[in-house]
Design a protein around this motif. Structure first.
Motif, PDB file in Angstrom:
ATOM      1  N   SER A   1       0.837  -1.205   0.000  1.00 47.98           N
ATOM      2  CA  SER A   1       0.000   0.000   0.000  1.00 47.98           C
ATOM      3  C   SER A   1       0.863   1.242   0.000  1.00 47.98           C
ATOM      4  CB  SER A   1      -0.939   0.008   1.213  1.00 47.98           C
ATOM      5  OG  SER A   1      -0.220  -0.185   2.416  1.00 47.98           O
TER       6      SER A   1
ATOM      7  N   GLY B   1       3.167   0.892   2.980  1.00 48.68           N
ATOM      8  CA  GLY B   1       2.847  -0.136   3.959  1.00 48.68           C
ATOM      9  C   GLY B   1       3.330  -1.502   3.501  1.00 48.68           C
TER      10      GLY B   1
ATOM     11  N   VAL C   1       5.610   0.507   8.225  1.00 44.47           N
ATOM     12  CA  VAL C   1       5.483   1.595   7.257  1.00 44.47           C
ATOM     13  C   VAL C   1       6.868   2.156   6.961  1.00 44.47           C
ATOM     14  CG1 VAL C   1       4.535   3.887   6.807  1.00 44.47           C
ATOM     15  CG2 VAL C   1       3.158   2.182   8.018  1.00 44.47           C
TER      16      VAL C   1
ATOM     17  N   VAL D   1      -1.733  -4.887   5.391  1.00 39.64           N
ATOM     18  CA  VAL D   1      -2.107  -3.480   5.170  1.00 39.64           C
ATOM     19  C   VAL D   1      -2.149  -3.243   3.663  1.00 39.64           C
ATOM     20  CG1 VAL D   1      -1.399  -2.489   7.378  1.00 39.64           C
ATOM     21  CG2 VAL D   1       0.314  -2.825   5.597  1.00 39.64           C
TER      22      VAL D   1
ATOM     23  N   MET E   1      -4.121   1.964   2.501  1.00 35.95           N
ATOM     24  CA  MET E   1      -3.597   2.935   3.457  1.00 35.95           C
ATOM     25  C   MET E   1      -3.871   4.342   2.939  1.00 35.95           C
ATOM     26  SD  MET E   1       0.217   2.918   5.127  1.00 35.95           S
ATOM     27  CE  MET E   1       1.114   3.261   3.608  1.00 35.95           C
TER      28      MET E   1
ATOM     29  N   VAL F   1      -5.394   2.409   7.953  1.00 39.20           N
ATOM     30  CA  VAL F   1      -4.925   1.211   7.260  1.00 39.20           C
ATOM     31  C   VAL F   1      -5.992   0.130   7.344  1.00 39.20           C
ATOM     32  CG1 VAL F   1      -2.528   1.759   7.833  1.00 39.20           C
ATOM     33  CG2 VAL F   1      -3.784   0.133   9.257  1.00 39.20           C
TER      34      VAL F   1
END
Length: 443
Positions: A135, A157, A175, A210, A213, A222
């Motif tokens: 993401s 992510g 992240v 995830v 996001m 998320v």
């Protein structure tokens, strides 16, 4: 010196364009072979069907759950004063390499058409293991001017495999905070996503994928795929905490605080659960992709349902309105009972959606929905479609009009409206291209 630096950047940019063009030509031929052997994998999903009945929209209702402020304050008191995004960027200890410095395997994961304008591969230490990117969101989502403080920032992510690696880190999420001030020198630093427990006396890792996001204001939303009723987790980017122990543990450990070797953690401040219970194929949707739409008033969060790419079950697309009070821990607009209702919903025959965008062109009477999909085999290049309630368009490539032109194992989509760019990921690279190029390929 400045002029020579600009010339070097121009040469690197020209080299990247040449590399990507060559990759696109090679992959076009590959796409022809793939689509010939797997005809019908990505059939036309048709136009969107509006969902308006209470039976349909009621299944999309969320219930907000806030982490008590005293729990967050207790955690901060024990770990030290929280820091912000700038502190993480200052400690960036990894580099993203530009496309012409990446391996042929990396470049082969990029879209066949339209070609990426800029592309970057991650530090090999991060792609050689069991973590995978899924993401992306940017400071173009977060703020009106596209910057956070003085920086242009990309957040990516990543999720750890649930079947490999150390047992303690399986299924975790983290992240990458990417400093994108200089397009030729992207650098990043990791932060682990965690959830406060025991009234803020400890935390656990967020054991969830995830795949979606969105960064809005100082909040990061998320998706969660932990198998329960939770749909979204919310993180406050002004509440990033430093860890003090570099070890495999997560939470309070002898000597301080640990996060599986990561220097920072993001503690959750809220979550949203489906009021109807845990997601299931026949009823409540499992959210698989998220994006921000700043073309609505107020801004809205758009979501796409995850369905198996090999299946024929239709998926749902929908949106929630953001609240207008930036001081609230929960960013979505709620009623007096903390409920969040979908303000728009559709059904699509697309399956295996991994990316979604909603964007209304100037002069258009309705937004278009862009959906990026995995191929039916869940391996190789996927497709990208633009849909509305009247028609559907796809990116095509190859002599047989194959629509498997998008990135390999593609991730989410994020539109940086200040620059007109769409950001996305393959399983190996981070890349961007103008929305105008995407629309040109679709039209």
């Amino acid at each position: 010196m400045k002029h020579r630096g600009r010339h070097r950047r121009r040469r690197r940019g020209a080299a990247l364009r040449a590399v990507l063009a060559g990759t696109a030509l090679a992959l076009t031929a590959a796409a022809t072979v793939i689509s010939t052997s797997q005809a019908g994998v990505a059939e036309n999903p048709g136009a969107l069907t509006p969902l308006t009945s209470p039976a349909d929209t009621g299944r999309l209702r969320l219930q907000e759950h806030l982490v008590p402020a005293r729990s967050l304050d207790r955690l901060a008191a024990a770990m030290g004063r929280p820091v912000g995004v700038d502190a993480v960027l200052r400690g960036a200890d990894r580099r993203l390499r530009e496309g012409d410095d990446c391996s042929s395997d990396d470049r082969a994961s990029l879209p066949v058409a339209p070609a990426a304008a800029r592309a970057y591969c991650w530090d090999p230490a991060d792609t050689g293991g069991d973590w995978r990117p899924a993401s992306v969101t940017t400071s173009g989502d977060a703020s009106d001017d596209g910057t956070w403080g003085t920086h242009r920032v990309v957040l990516a992510g990543w999720t750890h495999s649930t079947t490999a690696g150390r047992p303690g880190e399986r299924g975790l999420a983290k992240v990458a905070f990417v400093n994108a001030d200089d397009p030729a020198r992207l650098a990043y630093r990791w932060a682990l996503l965690v959830v406060p427990v025991d009234g803020g006396r400890d935390y656990r890792g967020l054991a969830s994928g995830v795949s979606g996001m969105v960064w809005h204001g100082n909040k990061l939303l998320v998706t969660t795929t932990a198998g329960g009723a939770d749909a979204l987790y919310v993180y406050d980017l002004d509440r990033i905490q430093r860890t003090t122990v570099d070890g495999p543990g997560i939470g309070r450990v002898p000597g301080g605080w640990s996060a599986d070797g990561h220097g920072y953690v993001l503690p959750a401040v809220a979550s949203y659960r489906f009021a109807a219970g845990r997601c299931s194929p026949a009823a409540t949707p499992c959210p698989g992709a998220l994006a921000l739409d700043r073309g609505t008033a107020p801004d809205s969060l758009v979501a796409a349902e995850w369905t198996e790419p090999d299946g024929d079950r239709p998926a749902r697309l929908w949106r929630y309105a953001f609240g207008t009070d930036p001081a609230r821990p929960g960013p979505l607009a709620t009623d007096g009972a903390g409920r969040v209702n979908a303000v728009e919903a559709y059904r699509t025959r697309a399956a295996g959606i991994r990316g979604v965008l909603s964007y209304r062109k100037a002069g258009a009477d309705r937004p278009s929905w862009y959906v990026g999909r995995l191929p039916g085999t869940r391996d190789g290049h996927g497709g990208l479609w633009r849909q509305d309630t009247g028609r559907t368009r796809a990116v095509h490539c190859g002599a047989d009009a194959s629509d498997r032109c998008w990135a390999r194992d593609a991730g989410s989509l994020s539109y940086w409206r200040q620059t007109g760019e769409v950001w996305s990921l393959s399983d190996r690279m981070l890349f961007t291209l103008p929305l105008a190029d995407l629309d040109g390929s679709l039209d």
